[in-house]
Design an enzyme around this catalytic site. Structure first.
Site, PDB file in Angstrom:
ATOM      1  N   GLU A 191       0.704  -1.136  -0.273  1.00 18.81           N
ATOM      2  CA  GLU A 191       0.085   0.016   0.148  1.00 18.81           C
ATOM      3  C   GLU A 191       0.894   1.311  -0.006  1.00 18.81           C
ATOM      4  O   GLU A 191       0.565   2.292  -0.643  1.00 18.81           O
ATOM      5  CB  GLU A 191      -0.889  -0.064   1.305  1.00 18.81           C
ATOM      6  CG  GLU A 191      -2.025  -1.038   1.297  1.00 18.81           C
ATOM      7  CD  GLU A 191      -2.758  -1.269   0.010  1.00 18.81           C
ATOM      8  OE1 GLU A 191      -3.013  -0.270  -0.689  1.00 18.81           O
ATOM      9  OE2 GLU A 191      -3.000  -2.514  -0.496  1.00 18.81           O
ATOM     10  N   HIS A 207       1.722   2.232  -3.697  1.00 17.56           N
ATOM     11  CA  HIS A 207       0.770   3.043  -4.081  1.00 17.56           C
ATOM     12  C   HIS A 207       0.893   4.431  -3.860  1.00 17.56           C
ATOM     13  O   HIS A 207       1.071   5.513  -4.839  1.00 17.56           O
ATOM     14  CB  HIS A 207      -0.659   2.729  -3.729  1.00 17.56           C
ATOM     15  CG  HIS A 207      -1.082   1.563  -4.166  1.00 17.56           C
ATOM     16  ND1 HIS A 207      -0.763   0.899  -5.559  1.00 17.56           N
ATOM     17  CD2 HIS A 207      -1.640   0.342  -3.614  1.00 17.56           C
ATOM     18  CE1 HIS A 207      -1.226  -0.260  -5.770  1.00 17.56           C
ATOM     19  NE2 HIS A 207      -1.772  -0.608  -4.415  1.00 17.56           N
TER      20      HIS A 207
END
Length: 196
Positions: free
Chosen positions: A123, A126
């Site tokens: 994550e 990202h």
């Protein structure tokens, strides 16, 4: 006569380069752009604190043009980590200083058997501008759930690190993305993306 020819042969290129204003072949290297420091707030991450620490270390060890550091105060962070009961999701960056990125560390992926540090590092990828590549091997961090629950690799590969370095190569002068995209990682097989 041969000494005179040798001297002229040595002097002519030097005189020509001075007269033509040419620069020498070994010009000074350009100074690299300053390292971009992104700050984060993990105050609402609860049980994910250790995973965040390891994921941040993994990224800081792998890249050179951006550094992740805890914010000095919660309201000053460029992005936040928070624990949720749903699926992991994050803002698709690259996020820059002054940004408003968000990483939601969803419990559902851990409940299905996925590694918490891999989820957190994925994550964070990202936030740094990397999209998903679920067809990739376990050695690719952004392959996410693709390799299955047995994959615990939480480190970006050389290609992923190079892409992040490229994303931040121009320093803070890099243009910001005009819209905000959130990538929702359904770690059981499907992915949703929405724009804000």
């Amino acid at each position: 006569m041969s000494k005179r020819t040798a001297i002229l042969a040595a002097l002519v290129p030097a005189l020509l380069s001075t007269a033509a204003g040419l620069t020498p072949a070994h010009s000074e290297p350009r100074a690299p752009a300053a390292v971009v420091t992104l700050t984060y707030d993990a105050g609402a991450a609860g049980p994910w604190a250790d995973s965040i620490d390891q994921a941040v270390r993994n990224w800081n060890d792998a890249v050179h043009n951006v550094r992740l550091e805890p914010a000095s105060s919660p309201g000053s962070a460029d992005y936040v980590y928070e624990a949720t009961s749903g699926w992991p999701q994050a803002t698709l960056g690259p996020v820059f200083p002054g940004g408003s990125g968000d990483v939601q560390l969803g419990r559902q992926a851990v409940d299905e058997g996925y590694d918490a540090v891999r989820i957190t590092a994925h994550e964070t990828g990202h936030i740094l501008g990397l999209p998903d590549d679920y067809s990739g091997p376990c050695s690719e961090l952004m392959s996410g759930h693709g390799p299955g629950t047995s994959c615990t690799n939480a480190k970006p590969d050389a290609s992923e690190a190079a892409q992040v370095d490229s994303n931040y190569a121009a320093g803070v002068a890099t243009a910001h993305r005009p819209s905000r995209q959130v990538v929702i990682d359904i770690w059981s097989g499907r992915t949703l993306t929405r724009s804000h």
